[in-house]
Design an enzyme around this catalytic site. Structure first.
Site, PDB file in Angstrom:
ATOM      1  N   HIS A  56    -106.201  76.826  -6.193  1.00 11.74           N
ATOM      2  CA  HIS A  56    -105.650  78.128  -6.598  1.00 11.74           C
ATOM      3  C   HIS A  56    -106.715  79.188  -6.828  1.00 11.74           C
ATOM      4  O   HIS A  56    -106.386  80.344  -7.063  1.00 11.74           O
ATOM      5  CB  HIS A  56    -104.791  77.974  -7.853  1.00 11.74           C
ATOM      6  CG  HIS A  56    -105.528  78.063  -9.156  1.00 11.74           C
ATOM      7  ND1 HIS A  56    -106.617  77.265  -9.462  1.00 11.74           N
ATOM      8  CD2 HIS A  56    -105.325  78.852 -10.255  1.00 11.74           C
ATOM      9  CE1 HIS A  56    -107.044  77.556 -10.675  1.00 11.74           C
ATOM     10  NE2 HIS A  56    -106.297  78.506 -11.176  1.00 11.74           N
ATOM     11  N   GLY A  99    -111.199  84.425  -5.436  1.00 12.85           N
ATOM     12  CA  GLY A  99    -112.471  83.900  -5.934  1.00 12.85           C
ATOM     13  C   GLY A  99    -112.797  84.602  -7.236  1.00 12.85           C
ATOM     14  O   GLY A  99    -111.917  84.852  -8.054  1.00 12.85           O
ATOM     15  N   PHE A 148    -105.800  90.207 -13.147  1.00 14.65           N
ATOM     16  CA  PHE A 148    -106.457  91.372 -12.560  1.00 14.65           C
ATOM     17  C   PHE A 148    -105.575  92.053 -11.528  1.00 14.65           C
ATOM     18  O   PHE A 148    -104.597  91.488 -11.026  1.00 14.65           O
ATOM     19  CB  PHE A 148    -107.784  90.974 -11.898  1.00 14.65           C
ATOM     20  CG  PHE A 148    -107.629  90.030 -10.724  1.00 14.65           C
ATOM     21  CD1 PHE A 148    -107.285  90.492  -9.462  1.00 14.65           C
ATOM     22  CD2 PHE A 148    -107.838  88.669 -10.880  1.00 14.65           C
ATOM     23  CE1 PHE A 148    -107.151  89.632  -8.384  1.00 14.65           C
ATOM     24  CE2 PHE A 148    -107.708  87.791  -9.813  1.00 14.65           C
ATOM     25  CZ  PHE A 148    -107.359  88.278  -8.563  1.00 14.65           C
ATOM     26  N   LEU A 149    -105.947  93.281 -11.227  1.00 10.80           N
ATOM     27  CA  LEU A 149    -105.485  94.031 -10.061  1.00 10.80           C
ATOM     28  C   LEU A 149    -106.720  94.348  -9.239  1.00 10.80           C
ATOM     29  O   LEU A 149    -107.746  94.726  -9.798  1.00 10.80           O
ATOM     30  CB  LEU A 149    -104.822  95.343 -10.486  1.00 10.80           C
ATOM     31  CG  LEU A 149    -103.327  95.368 -10.751  1.00 10.80           C
ATOM     32  CD1 LEU A 149    -102.956  96.682 -11.419  1.00 10.80           C
ATOM     33  CD2 LEU A 149    -102.555  95.211  -9.455  1.00 10.80           C
ATOM     34  N   LYS A 208    -109.533  94.936 -14.702  1.00 14.09           N
ATOM     35  CA  LYS A 208    -109.495  93.738 -15.526  1.00 14.09           C
ATOM     36  C   LYS A 208    -108.871  94.065 -16.871  1.00 14.09           C
ATOM     37  O   LYS A 208    -109.145  95.116 -17.444  1.00 14.09           O
ATOM     38  CB  LYS A 208    -110.913  93.194 -15.777  1.00 14.09           C
ATOM     39  CG  LYS A 208    -111.642  92.730 -14.541  1.00 14.09           C
ATOM     40  CD  LYS A 208    -111.015  91.551 -13.870  1.00 14.09           C
ATOM     41  CE  LYS A 208    -111.065  90.302 -14.713  1.00 14.09           C
ATOM     42  NZ  LYS A 208    -110.509  89.117 -13.994  1.00 14.09           N
ATOM     43  N   HIS A 233     -98.834  79.420  -9.188  1.00 11.24           N
ATOM     44  CA  HIS A 233     -99.772  78.301  -9.285  1.00 11.24           C
ATOM     45  C   HIS A 233     -99.808  77.645 -10.662  1.00 11.24           C
ATOM     46  O   HIS A 233    -100.722  76.907 -10.978  1.00 11.24           O
ATOM     47  CB  HIS A 233    -101.186  78.694  -8.805  1.00 11.24           C
ATOM     48  CG  HIS A 233    -101.816  79.863  -9.495  1.00 11.24           C
ATOM     49  ND1 HIS A 233    -102.434  80.879  -8.791  1.00 11.24           N
ATOM     50  CD2 HIS A 233    -101.958  80.174 -10.794  1.00 11.24           C
ATOM     51  CE1 HIS A 233    -102.930  81.759  -9.634  1.00 11.24           C
ATOM     52  NE2 HIS A 233    -102.658  81.356 -10.871  1.00 11.24           N
ATOM     53  N   ASN A 234     -98.785  77.918 -11.490  1.00  9.45           N
ATOM     54  CA  ASN A 234     -98.569  77.168 -12.738  1.00  9.45           C
ATOM     55  C   ASN A 234     -97.070  76.906 -12.840  1.00  9.45           C
ATOM     56  O   ASN A 234     -96.340  77.699 -13.450  1.00  9.45           O
ATOM     57  CB  ASN A 234     -99.011  77.979 -13.971  1.00  9.45           C
ATOM     58  CG  ASN A 234    -100.476  77.836 -14.297  1.00  9.45           C
ATOM     59  OD1 ASN A 234    -101.230  77.225 -13.565  1.00  9.45           O
ATOM     60  ND2 ASN A 234    -100.891  78.404 -15.407  1.00  9.45           N
TER      61      ASN A 234
END
Length: 483
Positions: A406, A381, A207-208, A482, A331-332
């Protein structure tokens, strides 16, 4: 499938699966969770995956899972594991198919008053200028030579070619480039998939987002990060697109064959791995670094187009609007790091799969301007509740190899969300909250609907109460793109 194993309570924020519980476990598994969140954790059997990870050859310390844990491929999403840099192994399932999926935060000096009710125009411009959705392709045509440079130097290529500012690199993990990258092991199919997609958002949970800094919990650190109450920010969440996915796919197949040869005994074939001192393990690690570099270049180009979007709508320069990158976190990923283990320095490879690095103040890996404050940690979130900005703390260095959560973590599968949620109700709920949503498909919105995710406030309380991180600021969305 519900988890039926035994979880031993360590304290209010930690739960243990003892190594005696399952054959092959070389260490304990520790899950960071509140008692309330644990009700969600056990529903998809992801604790079994945390226990399985404890069987990896060369694992150092505990197998760990963050409070946003849910079922993944091999490793649970939210999983963290370190292996000895010499005798350990590397597992693509511990990194994920979307290599270096991560989050970038861009701040501005603008307030809601400054943008004058033009949230919709800004989101529409972002949607137009940053390609999103399944199969989306970037606006810039690159050559095979360009792609080779991108795999080698990551964000540096984007900046050198006019997509951003030199100072953006200083606030990107690894300055946007894993130095161990070697594209020798990146196959033709990965290159073919990566060539048209650079500078695109993709689909799924990417997303932005336009946010407003609603709460500041630590004024001193927020000031260092360039954040102040009321300012507008942009959050970018995406990864390495088809290039990284193909790298992971190719090496999983190779490692499954390696494991089947009888060289490694594992409880789950999805944990397929290879020793770091084996040519296969080393080749994958270096190819993974190339995938990470592609992702950083991708987010750098999206940053450039986000700045251009603001310039088009608001008629001022990005520099005048203070559109600086706060930080970019992966985060991966798997990283070679040095940590204190049993009072000794040890070189380890840390797998973070749906987990964020959270180094405490003083670590040399933190960019100098933030070194006294701790590494910025960006935790989105769901699309209705926004993002937390945290700072790494000492507890993370002592317990989790400098790692934390994350995101909010799914509590509903994508399939279940599509089948059980109503698109009109989701869109109305977003509108009622004053959030303008722009998306390419109804199913994409349903998959990422707020009800599909856990409560991020509860996730944050666990990692902060456990001493892994500290709250700095909370960002609330006003507009979302999205894929």
């Amino acid at each position: 499938m519900v988890w039926n194993g035994k979880l031993e309570r360590i304290d209010d924020n930690r739960w243990k699966i003892s190594r005696e519980q399952f054959p092959g476990m070389r260490t304990d598994a520790v899950i960071y969770s509140s008692e309330e969140l644990l009700k969600h954790v056990v529903q998809d059997n992801s604790p079994q995956q945390a226990a399985n990870v404890a069987c990896l050859p060369g694992i150092v310390g505990n197998s760990m899972a963050m409070p946003d844990i849910h079922w993944g491929y091999g490793f649970p999403i939210g999983g963290v594991a370190a292996v000895d840099a010499g005798s350990g192994c590397i597992s693509p399932g511990g990194i994920g198919f979307d290599i270096n999926c991560g989050v970038r935060l861009i701040k501005t000096d603008l307030t809601l008053e400054d943008i004058g009710g033009r949230t919709k125009e800004l989101i529409d411009a972002l949607y137009k200028n940053v390609p999103s959705g399944l199969g989306s392709k970037g606006l810039t045509r690159i050559t095979q030579n360009d792609l080779s440079d991108i795999l080698d130097i990551g964000s540096r290529w984007a900046v050198e070619n006019g997509y951003g500012w030199e100072k953006d690199l200083k606030v990107t993990e690894e300055e946007g480039c894993m130095q161990d990258a070697d594209q020798t092991g990146v196959g033709e199919k990965s290159r073919k998939r990566g060539l048209p997609e650079l500078g695109s958002l993709g689909s799924g949970n990417h997303f932005l987002e336009l946010d407003v800094v609603d709460d500041v919990f630590d004024e001193r650190t927020a000031k260092a990060y360039g954040l102040k109450k009321g300012c507008i920010t942009i959050t970018v969440h995406c990864g390495s697109r088809g290039c990284g996915h193909q790298i992971a796919t190719d090496y999983l197949q190779k490692m499954e064959h390696y494991v089947k040869s009888g060289k490694i005994d594992l409880p789950d074939r999805q944990l397929a791995c290879a020793p770091l001192d084996d040519p296969l393990g080393e080749e994958y690690y270096r190819a993974m670094c190339c995938g990470a570099n592609y992702a950083w270049a991708n987010r750098q180009m999206i940053t450039h187009w986000a700045r251009e979007s603001f310039e088009q709508v608001l008629g001022d320069s990005a520099e005048n609007m203070g559109m600086d990158v706060v930080y970019d976190v992966a985060h991966n990923i798997a990283k070679m790091e040095r940590h204190d283990i049993d009072r000794h320095h040890q070189d380890v490879l840390v797998h973070r799969k749906g987990a964020t690095r959270a180094f405490a103040p003083g670590r040399s890996e933190i960019t100098l301007k933030y070194r006294d404050f701790g590494q910025p940690v960006l935790i989105p979130g769901d699309m209705a509740t926004g993002t937390y900005v945290l700072a790494g703390r000492k507890g993370a260095m002592e317990e989790t190899f400098g790692s934390t959560c994350h995101g909010a973590g799914r509590q509903m599968s994508r399939k279940s969300a599509i089948e059980n949620l109503n698109i009109d109700a989701v869109r109305k709920s977003m509108s009622d909250r004053g959030i303008y949503l722009k998306s390419g498909s109804d199913n994409g919105v349903l998959e990422e609907a707020p009800d599909a995710y856990k409560d991020v406030d509860e996730i944050i309380e666990v990692v902060c109460n456990a001493g892994l991180t500290a709250k700095v600021a909370k960002l609330t969305p006003i507009g979302v793109v999205k894929g």
